[in-house]
Design a protein around this motif. Structure first.
Motif, short mmCIF file in Angstrom:
data_model
loop_
_atom_site.label_atom_id
_atom_site.label_comp_id
_atom_site.label_asym_id
_atom_site.label_seq_id
_atom_site.Cartn_x
_atom_site.Cartn_y
_atom_site.Cartn_z
N ARG A 1 27.06 -14.11 22.00
CA ARG A 1 28.32 -14.74 22.39
C ARG A 1 29.40 -13.66 22.52
O ARG A 1 29.26 -12.58 21.97
CB ARG A 1 28.74 -15.75 21.33
N PRO A 2 30.51 -13.97 23.24
CA PRO A 2 31.60 -13.02 23.32
C PRO A 2 32.30 -12.90 21.97
O PRO A 2 32.68 -13.90 21.37
CB PRO A 2 32.54 -13.61 24.37
N GLY A 3 32.42 -11.68 21.43
CA GLY A 3 32.98 -11.48 20.10
C GLY A 3 34.50 -11.54 20.11
O GLY A 3 35.11 -12.07 19.19
N VAL A 4 35.13 -10.97 21.14
CA VAL A 4 36.59 -11.01 21.24
C VAL A 4 36.97 -11.55 22.61
O VAL A 4 36.13 -11.68 23.50
CB VAL A 4 37.21 -9.61 21.02
N ARG A 5 38.26 -11.88 22.76
CA ARG A 5 38.75 -12.45 24.00
C ARG A 5 38.61 -11.44 25.16
O ARG A 5 38.81 -10.26 24.98
CB ARG A 5 40.22 -12.79 23.82
N GLY A 6 38.23 -11.90 26.33
CA GLY A 6 38.13 -10.99 27.46
C GLY A 6 36.70 -10.62 27.80
O GLY A 6 36.41 -10.26 28.93
N CYS B 1 40.76 -4.18 16.57
CA CYS B 1 40.37 -4.94 17.76
C CYS B 1 40.02 -6.39 17.41
O CYS B 1 39.39 -7.08 18.22
CB CYS B 1 39.21 -4.27 18.47
N SER B 2 40.37 -6.85 16.22
CA SER B 2 40.12 -8.21 15.73
C SER B 2 38.68 -8.66 15.92
O SER B 2 38.39 -9.76 16.37
CB SER B 2 41.10 -9.21 16.37
N ASP B 3 37.74 -7.74 15.58
CA ASP B 3 36.32 -8.05 15.65
C ASP B 3 35.80 -8.11 14.22
O ASP B 3 35.95 -7.15 13.47
CB ASP B 3 35.62 -6.95 16.46
#
Lengths: 81, 163
Positions: free
Chosen positions: B28-33, B97-99
């Motif tokens: 899944r995408p971990g962060v936005r974008g 990076c809010s990950d």
């Protein structure tokens, strides 16, 4: 020889980033370019500070990519409304 | 020397791909974008899950960044201490990076171990690992997006991470 090899890869990635038309698909090329630049910074002088410079360059360039990608996501969201 | 760079390339490639796939980057995408990058790769007739992994590599320092920075700092500090400094820096980079993941830290620590073993027993230099990692990321992110995304998705399926 190692520096030349890395330089060639970096230049190729940069040219591909310019030539690719889809803005979103430029990002992986720019990422590969950043890896090359980080390696060149680290290999330039064999000193702990060049390692710290490489760390700083890479982490903040990733942050930039993160910001650009999330801005693209936000723009698409606004467009689809 | 060319043979040593090739061996370092294989070690780096396996190190970062296996850690990233196991820690669920293709899932899944971990962060936005990340979603947008994956979508563009899918529109380029690639695989969406490979696209998620490539997007996650772009948007946050993961195991590939850990591998490169650990070898760069090992070279710069001329000791395994550099690898530990890199692991710490990658950990903070992830948080900036809010990950929430730990892929980068794990990658940096395992790479430090590999370089230590390879340089003490086989006479490898840390700069071979720097060149190997740049080659490895080049094959994934810049050579051919359609092929590399399908390859990553196939590896993730083999390891049972995605359906």
């Amino acid at each position: 020889m190692i520096v030349e090899l890395i330089g060639l890869i970096t230049a190729y990635s940069a040219v591909m980033a310019i030539l690719t038309e889809d803005t979103r698909r430029k990002m992986p090329y720019i990422n590969a370019m950043n890896f090359g630049v980080t390696a060149l910074i680290a290999l330039s002088v064999k000193h702990p500070l060049s390692g710290v410079a490489a760390l700083a360059y890479f982490i903040f360039s990733t942050m930039e990519s993160n910001a650009i990608a999330s801005t693209i996501d936000r723009l698409k969201e606004v467009e689809s409304r | 020397m060319i043979l040593q760079i090739i061996v370092a390339f294989i070690v780096c490639w396996l190190n970062f791909v296996i850690i990233d796939v196991f820690l669920g980057l293709p899932e899944r995408p971990g962060v936005r974008g990340v979603r947008q990058i994956a979508q563009s790769i899918k529109e380029y007739r690639g695989h969406i899950n490979g696209g998620y992994m490539m997007g996650n590599i772009v948007c946050s320092p993961d195991a590939s960044a850990g591998t490169l920075l650990a070898s760069a700092c090992y070279y710069a500090f001329s000791s395994p201490l550099g690898g530990l400094v890199a692991a710490l820096a990658v950990f903070f980079g992830n948080r900036i990076c809010s990950d929430p993941g730990y892929a980068g830290t794990t990658g940096a620590l395992t790479t430090t171990l590999w370089i230590y073993l390879f340089s003490s027993y086989l006479g490898f230099q840390p700069e071979y690992f720097i060149a190997g990692m740049v080659l490895a990321i080049f094959t994934i992110q810049a050579l051919h997006h359609r092929f590399s995304s399908k390859l990553l998705a196939r590896i993730a399926k083999k390891l049972g991470v995605i359906e």
